[in-house]
Write a protein that holds these residues in place. Structure first.
Motif, short mmCIF file in Angstrom:
data_model
loop_
_atom_site.label_atom_id
_atom_site.label_comp_id
_atom_site.label_asym_id
_atom_site.label_seq_id
_atom_site.Cartn_x
_atom_site.Cartn_y
_atom_site.Cartn_z
N GLY A 71 0.73 -1.12 -0.08
CA GLY A 71 -0.13 0.01 -0.18
C GLY A 71 0.92 1.17 -0.09
O GLY A 71 0.26 2.14 0.00
N LYS A 72 2.17 1.16 -0.02
CA LYS A 72 2.95 2.31 -0.08
C LYS A 72 2.98 2.89 -1.44
O LYS A 72 3.26 2.30 -2.38
N TRP A 73 2.60 4.31 -1.55
CA TRP A 73 2.95 4.92 -2.56
C TRP A 73 4.06 4.84 -3.49
O TRP A 73 5.04 4.93 -2.84
N LEU A 74 4.06 4.79 -4.72
CA LEU A 74 5.21 4.53 -5.61
C LEU A 74 5.76 5.88 -5.96
O LEU A 74 6.72 6.07 -6.11
N GLY A 75 4.74 7.03 -6.12
CA GLY A 75 5.30 8.22 -6.69
C GLY A 75 6.27 8.87 -5.30
O GLY A 75 6.40 8.42 -4.36
N SER A 76 6.76 10.06 -5.79
CA SER A 76 7.33 11.07 -4.96
C SER A 76 6.64 12.18 -4.67
O SER A 76 5.72 12.48 -5.23
N GLY A 77 7.08 12.72 -3.47
CA GLY A 77 6.31 13.94 -2.93
C GLY A 77 6.33 14.08 -1.40
O GLY A 77 6.70 13.18 -0.78
N VAL A 78 6.08 15.22 -1.07
CA VAL A 78 5.90 15.55 0.42
C VAL A 78 4.69 15.57 1.01
O VAL A 78 3.78 16.13 0.17
N GLY A 79 4.31 15.00 2.08
CA GLY A 79 2.92 15.03 2.67
C GLY A 79 2.18 13.82 2.07
O GLY A 79 2.56 12.93 1.41
N SER A 80 0.93 14.05 1.96
CA SER A 80 -0.03 13.39 1.65
C SER A 80 -0.18 13.42 -0.04
O SER A 80 -0.80 12.27 -0.63
N ILE A 81 0.39 14.22 -1.07
CA ILE A 81 0.37 14.24 -2.38
C ILE A 81 1.57 13.63 -3.01
O ILE A 81 2.69 13.90 -2.61
N LYS A 82 1.16 12.74 -3.96
CA LYS A 82 2.31 11.81 -4.48
C LYS A 82 2.26 12.10 -5.87
O LYS A 82 1.19 12.31 -6.60
N GLU A 83 3.45 12.35 -6.62
CA GLU A 83 3.42 12.55 -8.16
C GLU A 83 4.21 11.36 -8.75
O GLU A 83 5.19 11.13 -8.15
N ILE A 84 3.81 10.82 -9.73
CA ILE A 84 4.36 9.66 -10.38
C ILE A 84 4.13 9.78 -12.07
O ILE A 84 3.34 10.37 -12.48
N TYR A 85 5.41 9.56 -12.70
CA TYR A 85 5.50 9.38 -13.95
C TYR A 85 5.39 8.18 -14.63
O TYR A 85 5.86 6.93 -14.21
N PHE A 86 4.50 8.13 -15.82
CA PHE A 86 4.32 6.74 -16.50
C PHE A 86 4.68 7.10 -18.05
O PHE A 86 4.23 7.97 -18.62
N GLN A 87 5.21 6.01 -18.54
CA GLN A 87 5.70 6.12 -19.98
C GLN A 87 4.28 5.62 -20.53
O GLN A 87 3.96 4.35 -20.32
N TYR A 88 3.89 6.20 -21.65
CA TYR A 88 2.65 5.81 -22.53
C TYR A 88 3.50 4.99 -23.69
O TYR A 88 3.28 4.06 -24.36
N LYS A 89 4.09 5.90 -24.60
CA LYS A 89 4.74 5.68 -25.89
C LYS A 89 6.11 6.02 -25.98
O LYS A 89 6.29 7.19 -25.54
N ARG A 90 6.90 5.27 -26.51
CA ARG A 90 8.38 5.70 -26.36
C ARG A 90 8.74 5.32 -27.94
O ARG A 90 8.71 4.49 -28.56
N ASN A 91 9.68 6.42 -28.14
CA ASN A 91 10.29 6.39 -29.67
C ASN A 91 9.08 6.31 -30.85
O ASN A 91 9.36 5.52 -31.83
N PHE A 92 8.27 6.87 -30.35
CA PHE A 92 6.74 7.09 -31.39
C PHE A 92 7.17 7.96 -32.50
O PHE A 92 7.46 9.25 -32.21
N LEU A 93 6.69 7.43 -33.72
CA LEU A 93 6.96 8.57 -34.96
C LEU A 93 5.52 8.90 -35.24
O LEU A 93 5.01 7.86 -35.79
N PHE A 94 5.30 10.03 -35.27
CA PHE A 94 3.85 10.40 -35.93
C PHE A 94 4.29 10.53 -37.48
O PHE A 94 5.24 10.93 -37.88
N SER A 95 3.07 9.95 -38.14
CA SER A 95 3.50 9.77 -39.65
C SER A 95 2.99 11.08 -40.39
O SER A 95 3.41 11.49 -41.41
N LYS A 96 2.34 12.08 -39.70
CA LYS A 96 1.67 13.31 -40.27
C LYS A 96 2.08 14.48 -39.51
O LYS A 96 1.78 14.49 -38.40
N THR A 97 2.28 15.68 -40.05
CA THR A 97 2.34 16.91 -39.14
C THR A 97 0.78 17.12 -39.05
O THR A 97 -0.23 16.72 -39.82
N GLY A 98 0.57 18.14 -38.10
CA GLY A 98 -0.64 18.59 -37.74
C GLY A 98 -0.99 18.63 -36.09
O GLY A 98 -0.26 18.36 -35.32
#
Length: 124
Positions: A71-98
């Protein structure tokens, strides 16, 4: 970052709009989640659509861990608020501008989640 004000309903879609100007450079897309102790779960399911204009080019269902088995939060932070980063897409190449939109809906079994304060998208 979008403030969710400690309550995220299944009816609330978070939309993040951005522009891609160079299609030869691969991008990493990351999420930032801030939660507090009101959050009742150790994970967070997300339904994600990546759209170019109105055309959906990608859909995903993701499960991210916010706490370990004890039950220990994995994010970092002070007090009761925790912040965590998650990777969604890595080295993603967009096919079109816009213009693109990432649409994100919480996919938990509760209609309304308490304890998620902010949700953000970082494109690098």
């Amino acid at each position: 970052m979008k403030s969710i004000s400690n309550t995220w309903s299944k009816k609330d879609t978070l939309n993040f709009n951005f522009k891609i100007e160079n299609t030869s450079v691969k991008k990493n897309i990351n999420f930032v989640v801030r939660n507090n102790e009101d959050y009742q779960f150790s994970n967070l399911y997300l339904f994600i659509k990546l759209k170019q204009g109105k055309k959906v080019i990608s859909t995903d269902t993701l499960n991210y861990k916010l706490a370990d088995k004890t039950g220990k939060w994995l994010g970092s932070g002070v007090g009761s608020i925790k912040e965590i980063y998650f990777q969604y897409k890595r080295n993603f190449l967009f096919s079109k501008t816009g213009d693109y939109t990432l649409s994100i809906v919480q996919g938990m079994r509760k209609d309304t989640l308490k304890g998620i304060i902010d949700f953000g998208v970082n494109i690098e």
